[in-house]
Structure formats: structure tokens, C-alpha cells
Design a protein around this motif. Structure first.
Motif, short mmCIF file in Angstrom:
data_model
loop_
_atom_site.label_atom_id
_atom_site.label_comp_id
_atom_site.label_asym_id
_atom_site.label_seq_id
_atom_site.Cartn_x
_atom_site.Cartn_y
_atom_site.Cartn_z
N GLY A 144 32.89 44.32 48.15
CA GLY A 144 31.89 43.59 47.38
C GLY A 144 32.36 43.18 46.00
O GLY A 144 31.56 42.83 45.14
N ALA A 145 33.66 43.23 45.77
CA ALA A 145 34.24 42.86 44.47
C ALA A 145 34.64 41.40 44.51
O ALA A 145 35.81 41.05 44.54
N ILE A 146 33.62 40.52 44.50
CA ILE A 146 33.89 39.09 44.69
C ILE A 146 33.89 38.29 43.39
O ILE A 146 34.01 37.07 43.41
N ASP A 147 33.75 39.00 42.27
CA ASP A 147 33.87 38.35 40.96
C ASP A 147 34.29 39.43 39.96
O ASP A 147 34.51 40.59 40.34
N ALA A 148 34.44 39.07 38.68
CA ALA A 148 34.92 40.02 37.68
C ALA A 148 33.98 41.22 37.55
O ALA A 148 34.45 42.36 37.47
N ASP A 149 32.67 40.97 37.53
CA ASP A 149 31.72 42.08 37.44
C ASP A 149 31.81 42.99 38.66
O ASP A 149 31.74 44.22 38.54
N GLY A 150 31.99 42.39 39.83
CA GLY A 150 32.14 43.18 41.06
C GLY A 150 33.37 44.06 41.03
O GLY A 150 33.34 45.21 41.49
N LEU A 151 34.47 43.54 40.48
CA LEU A 151 35.69 44.35 40.36
C LEU A 151 35.46 45.50 39.39
O LEU A 151 35.83 46.65 39.69
N LEU A 152 34.84 45.22 38.25
CA LEU A 152 34.57 46.29 37.28
C LEU A 152 33.63 47.35 37.87
O LEU A 152 33.84 48.54 37.65
N ASP A 153 32.63 46.91 38.63
CA ASP A 153 31.74 47.87 39.31
C ASP A 153 32.53 48.73 40.29
O ASP A 153 32.34 49.96 40.34
N TYR A 154 33.40 48.12 41.08
CA TYR A 154 34.22 48.84 42.04
C TYR A 154 35.08 49.88 41.32
O TYR A 154 35.17 51.03 41.72
N LEU A 155 35.73 49.46 40.23
CA LEU A 155 36.62 50.36 39.48
C LEU A 155 35.84 51.51 38.87
O LEU A 155 36.32 52.65 38.84
N THR A 156 34.62 51.26 38.41
CA THR A 156 33.77 52.31 37.84
C THR A 156 33.40 53.33 38.92
O THR A 156 33.42 54.54 38.69
N GLU A 157 33.08 52.84 40.11
CA GLU A 157 32.72 53.74 41.23
C GLU A 157 33.90 54.60 41.65
O GLU A 157 33.71 55.73 42.10
N MET A 158 35.11 54.10 41.51
CA MET A 158 36.30 54.85 41.96
C MET A 158 36.73 55.92 40.97
O MET A 158 37.54 56.77 41.30
N GLN A 159 36.17 55.90 39.76
CA GLN A 159 36.57 56.91 38.77
C GLN A 159 35.94 58.24 39.02
O GLN A 159 34.93 58.44 39.53
#
Length: 183
Positions: free
Chosen positions: A168-183
Motif C-alpha cells: 500500500g506504499a503507492i505514494d510518499a506518504d504511503g512509503l513513510l507509513d510503511y517505514l513507520t510500521e516496520m520500526q
């Protein structure tokens, strides 16, 4: 798969393969400035260098590669926060005329004396001005499908694109959300 932030303003990222010490951008700049690696590469691909670029001197090919690597490194890493990455990256498919979800892009040196630059950086465009570098190559043929090393880069781009869609990382916010979840 990991994503390393290249620019502090969250506009440029590079993938880091699992268990890799460096991200793909660091690996490319190391290879492209390593004369021993370049000798091996150009020896293995001499027929393409000769037929497509009309270059028979490996030393000249190595010099040109190192010079272009330094130039593209400056363009990528020394970019000011308000610079426009969209001027550097272009659609991978030259005939693509419209934006697409997580578009495949390429960057290269445009003005170079004597011959076109064969260095390519490949990326996924998250949104205007925001990219994830998936890899790069020395492209000595007309299409990426003609050689195994460029075909691998094409497949890697597709793999990263599919991964981003699945997360679901289909834009910059989605990538940042993904990275936050992985921490």
C-alpha cells in the motif's frame, strides 16, 4: 527489502537488499569508480561497446564511466532541497506520455562529449519529485531486454513496484507509513 533515505527532504530513496551492507546507489557508485570491476565488465561486453558505441579502447571506456559516475553522483547527491528531481528522471519507456501509478523511470547524463552516456539509474516514481532508486546499469544496447544485466534491473524495478503496491506504499506518504510500521 529496506529503503534508505538519500535526501533529508524524503524525495529520494534507494533500496537495500536484505543482508547487504550498502544500498543499491552506494553499490553502483562503488562499481562505476572501480577500474578493476570496469575492466572485467567491458571485457565481457566488448562486442556491445564496439558495435553500439564504436569504442575499442577499454581504457577510454573506463575513463568515460568514472567521469560520468562522478557527474551523476553530483547530480543526485549534491542536489539542493528545492531542486526538481523530475528534470533528472524520465520515463523508462520513451513512448510513455502520461503518468502512471509507481512509474518506472531512468536517469542519465544528457550532455556528454563524444558519445551518449551509458550509465543509467533506475527508479520508481512515487509521486512528482519523489523517487526510489532500484538499481542501475551500464547500458550498451538499445533495449534492456538484450542483455542479462540490464534485464535483471528491469525485473528488479518490477519486483520493487509490486512490493510497494502489495504494501500500500503507492505514494510518499504511503512509503513513510510503511517505514513507520516496520520500526
Amino acid at each position: 527489502m529496506k529503503f534508505d533515505k538519500i535526501l533529508d527532504n524524503n524525495t529520494l530513496w534507494a533500496i537495500r537488499e536484505d543482508n547487504a551492507d550498502d544500498n543499491v546507489l552506494q553499490q553502483l557508485f562503488q562499481q562505476w569508480s572501480d577500474p578493476e570491476w570496469l575492466v572485467d565488465f567491458f571485457m565481457d561486453n566488448m562486442s556491445d561497446l564496439e558495435s553500439y558505441f564504436m569504442i575499442t579502447d577499454i581504457n577510454q571506456a573506463i575513463f568515460d564511466t568514472i567521469e560520468d559516475s562522478e557527474r551523476i553522483q553530483c547530480l543526485i547527491l549534491d542536489i539542493s532541497p528545492d531542486a526538481d528531481l523530475d528534470k533528472l528522471f524520465r520515463p523508462l519507456n520513451n513512448s510513455r506520455t502520461s503518468e502512471m501509478l509507481l512509474g518506472k523511470e531512468k536517469a542519465r547524463i544528457k550532455e556528454r562529449p563524444n558519445h551518449a552516456s551509458w550509465l543509467r539509474l533506475y527508479a520508481i516514481k512515487l509521486e512528482p519529485g519523489c523517487y526510489i532508486i532500484t538499481g542501475g546499469a551500464i547500458k550498451l544496447t538499445r533495449t534492456m531486454q538484450e542483455r542479462a544485466h540490464t534485464l535483471r534491473e528491469l525485473n528488479k524495478m518490477e519486483s520493487v513496484r509490486n512490493f510497494l503496491i502489495s504494501e500500500g506504499a503507492i505514494d510518499a506518504d504511503g512509503l513513510l507509513d510503511y517505514l513507520t510500521e516496520m520500526q
